[in-house]
Design a protein around this motif. Structure first.
Motif, short mmCIF file in Angstrom:
data_model
loop_
_atom_site.label_atom_id
_atom_site.label_comp_id
_atom_site.label_asym_id
_atom_site.label_seq_id
_atom_site.Cartn_x
_atom_site.Cartn_y
_atom_site.Cartn_z
N ARG A 154 77.43 15.70 24.51
CA ARG A 154 77.20 14.00 24.34
C ARG A 154 78.80 13.88 23.88
NH1 ARG A 154 74.63 9.86 20.06
NH2 ARG A 154 72.93 10.41 22.07
N GLU A 155 79.18 15.62 22.47
CA GLU A 155 80.73 15.84 22.57
C GLU A 155 81.43 15.70 23.21
OE1 GLU A 155 83.01 18.14 19.51
OE2 GLU A 155 80.71 18.89 19.83
N GLY A 156 81.09 15.90 24.72
CA GLY A 156 81.66 17.13 26.23
C GLY A 156 82.24 15.90 25.91
N LEU A 157 81.60 14.99 26.71
CA LEU A 157 81.45 13.90 27.65
C LEU A 157 82.13 13.08 26.89
CD1 LEU A 157 78.21 13.65 29.86
CD2 LEU A 157 80.31 14.51 30.12
N SER A 158 82.72 12.93 25.56
CA SER A 158 83.00 11.71 24.89
C SER A 158 84.56 12.24 25.06
CB SER A 158 82.58 11.84 23.50
OG SER A 158 83.79 11.10 23.11
N TRP A 159 84.99 13.95 24.90
CA TRP A 159 86.41 13.75 24.80
C TRP A 159 86.26 14.04 26.21
CZ3 TRP A 159 87.94 18.48 27.48
CH2 TRP A 159 89.50 18.71 27.59
N VAL A 160 85.74 14.76 26.92
CA VAL A 160 86.79 14.54 28.91
C VAL A 160 86.93 12.39 28.91
CG1 VAL A 160 85.82 14.45 30.57
CG2 VAL A 160 85.05 16.49 29.91
N TRP A 161 86.59 12.10 28.51
CA TRP A 161 86.09 10.77 28.69
C TRP A 161 87.98 9.74 27.75
CZ3 TRP A 161 85.84 6.50 31.79
CH2 TRP A 161 86.50 5.62 31.44
N ARG A 162 88.10 10.59 26.68
CA ARG A 162 88.79 9.77 25.50
C ARG A 162 90.61 11.34 26.31
NH1 ARG A 162 87.70 11.69 20.02
NH2 ARG A 162 89.37 10.81 19.50
N ARG A 163 90.21 11.78 26.59
CA ARG A 163 91.56 13.12 26.51
C ARG A 163 92.34 12.24 28.30
NH1 ARG A 163 95.39 14.30 27.88
NH2 ARG A 163 96.61 16.13 27.45
N ALA A 164 91.23 12.35 29.35
CA ALA A 164 91.36 12.16 30.54
C ALA A 164 91.73 10.56 30.40
CB ALA A 164 90.11 11.37 31.82
N LEU A 165 91.83 9.53 29.70
CA LEU A 165 92.58 8.31 29.54
C LEU A 165 94.18 9.06 28.18
CD1 LEU A 165 89.80 5.45 28.57
CD2 LEU A 165 91.08 5.87 30.71
N GLY A 166 93.70 9.67 28.85
CA GLY A 166 95.32 10.03 27.98
C GLY A 166 95.81 10.23 26.35
N GLU A 167 94.14 10.06 25.65
CA GLU A 167 93.95 9.97 24.12
C GLU A 167 94.86 11.57 24.02
OE1 GLU A 167 91.99 9.18 20.34
OE2 GLU A 167 91.15 8.29 22.83
N THR A 168 95.20 11.59 23.51
CA THR A 168 96.08 12.93 22.89
C THR A 168 94.83 14.18 21.51
OG1 THR A 168 98.03 12.54 23.31
CG2 THR A 168 97.48 15.12 21.85
N VAL A 169 93.97 14.78 22.26
CA VAL A 169 92.85 15.07 21.44
C VAL A 169 92.27 15.78 21.29
CG1 VAL A 169 91.43 12.60 20.58
CG2 VAL A 169 91.08 13.89 23.21
N PRO A 170 92.33 17.36 21.20
CA PRO A 170 92.27 18.76 21.21
C PRO A 170 90.54 19.04 22.31
CG PRO A 170 91.74 18.43 18.31
CD PRO A 170 92.16 17.00 19.21
N PRO A 171 90.57 19.97 22.33
CA PRO A 171 89.39 20.44 23.67
C PRO A 171 88.28 20.83 22.19
CG PRO A 171 91.09 21.78 23.86
CD PRO A 171 91.36 20.55 23.28
N PRO A 172 87.04 20.66 22.19
CA PRO A 172 86.04 20.87 21.25
C PRO A 172 86.14 22.52 21.63
CG PRO A 172 85.04 19.45 23.42
CD PRO A 172 86.58 19.50 23.34
N ARG A 173 85.92 23.34 20.61
CA ARG A 173 85.89 24.36 20.31
C ARG A 173 84.79 25.45 19.99
NH1 ARG A 173 88.99 25.47 24.71
NH2 ARG A 173 92.05 25.53 24.56
#
Length: 335
Positions: A316-335
């Motif tokens: 869930r965390e990974g897909l949420s990050w992909v969706w937000r980052r794909a839309l151009g939002e500047t969010v760091p990747p989950p590490r």
């Protein structure tokens, strides 16, 4: 690609090629089954997980061998359909279903040995994630309509699904080339010396792309979306374990991973076990293909029979990050 996509591609091909010569459900079923045959090699054990990985998509995905096998499969298909009079048409449908399977796999980053027995080079465009709904959905829609409307309208929908999905493959290559240009420019601007560069899509899309750059002292990882407002990229540096690689060089398993990944791998150590990791599938620090290949025996490292393990982050965390980052939002990747 995933089994559903391969089945859908084969089904659509079967419907389009056979048209009115057989019932659409027969064409869809036989085409889909034929298209999944090459992946049966996944059930064969070559003796160790690294051989299993690097020999998947080998002879069973070779265009030459699939062409040789196609008349036999077509004969079985025509007999099963009780339509021996349509053998030549079944042969064309089966051959296309078999032939396009490795061609579709070619678009992923895994590595498909298309030209065996002439070469075992693992070809990979790397512009498609192994599962991409935007590729598969047009095929499924066309098939469903063709099965409901068993006429020329249904046939046109199936053909249209093939056209749209193929155009999507073309889009993926164009997007990959665009992001590669952005990455190369960003790396030059940073004064980075790059030995190899890999650009692949993140999970389930072709909007957000992952870039891996091999450098003399490690590797860099960065991400870029086609919706990003500027061409700047941020790269995070990571070690590749060069000292461990030098210590293990000559080990057949390590050398095979180095060859199969075209140099996109890293070495690490955990609890005295030496690990080789394929950097192409996954993202830091979660990778699909990790293999324990050595045991620390201070001061040396002893080879061991390889074992495979995968590391996955929270879905869930990974897909949420992909969706937000794909839309151009500047969010760091989950590490």
């Amino acid at each position: 690609m995933d089994s559903l996509s391969q089945f859908a591609l084969g089904s659509a091909i079967g419907i389009v090629v056979m048209r009115r010569r057989t019932a659409p459900w027969k064409a869809a079923l036989i085409g889909g089954l034929a298209a999944t045959l090459p992946d049966l090699d996944a059930f064969y054990n070559h003796g160790d997980p690294i051989s299993n990985m690097t020999l998947h998509r080998a002879n069973s995905h070779a265009l030459f061998w699939l062409t040789i096998a196609s008349p036999v499969v077509a004969l079985i298909a025509a007999f099963a359909a009780r339509e021996m009079q349509n053998f030549w048409r079944w042969w064309l449908a089966v051959w296309l279903a078999l032939f396009t399977h490795p061609l579709l796999d070619w678009f992923t980053v895994y590595g498909t040995q298309l030209l065996r027995p002439f070469t075992d080079f693992p070809y990979a465009i790397g512009s498609m994630f192994i599962i991409d709904p935007l590729y598969t959905l047009p095929l499924l829609i066309g098939i469903i309509v063709a099965l409901i409307w068993r006429n020329d309208t249904g046939w046109r929908w199936a053909a249209g699904g093939l056209v749209v999905s193929t155009l999507y493959l073309g889009w993926s290559v164009a997007a990959q080339a665009y992001v590669q240009g952005v990455a190369e420019a960003a790396l030059r601007a940073d004064g980075r010396k790059v030995e190899r560069l890999l650009v692949t899509p993140t999970a389930l899309n072709t909007m957000l792309w992952r870039v891996v750059a091999i450098t003399p002292d490690g590797y860099l990882e960065g991400f870029h979306s086609v919706f990003d407002r500027d061409s700047k990229m941020t790269f995070d540096p990571f070690p590749r374990g060069e000292a461990l690689y030098e210590a293990m060089k000559g080990n057949a398993y390590v050398d095979r991973i180095a060859w199969f990944t075209d140099g996109f791998f890293k070495m690490g150590e955990r609890d005295g076990r030496v690990i080789v990791t394929d950097l192409r599938m996954g993202q830091e620090p979660y990778y699909t293909f990790n293999f324990m290949v050595g045991q620390r025996q201070s001061p040396t490292i002893g080879a061991i029979h390889p074992t495979h393990f995968a590391e996955r982050h929270n879905l869930r965390e990974g897909l949420s990050w992909v969706w937000r980052r794909a839309l151009g939002e500047t969010v760091p990747p989950p590490r």
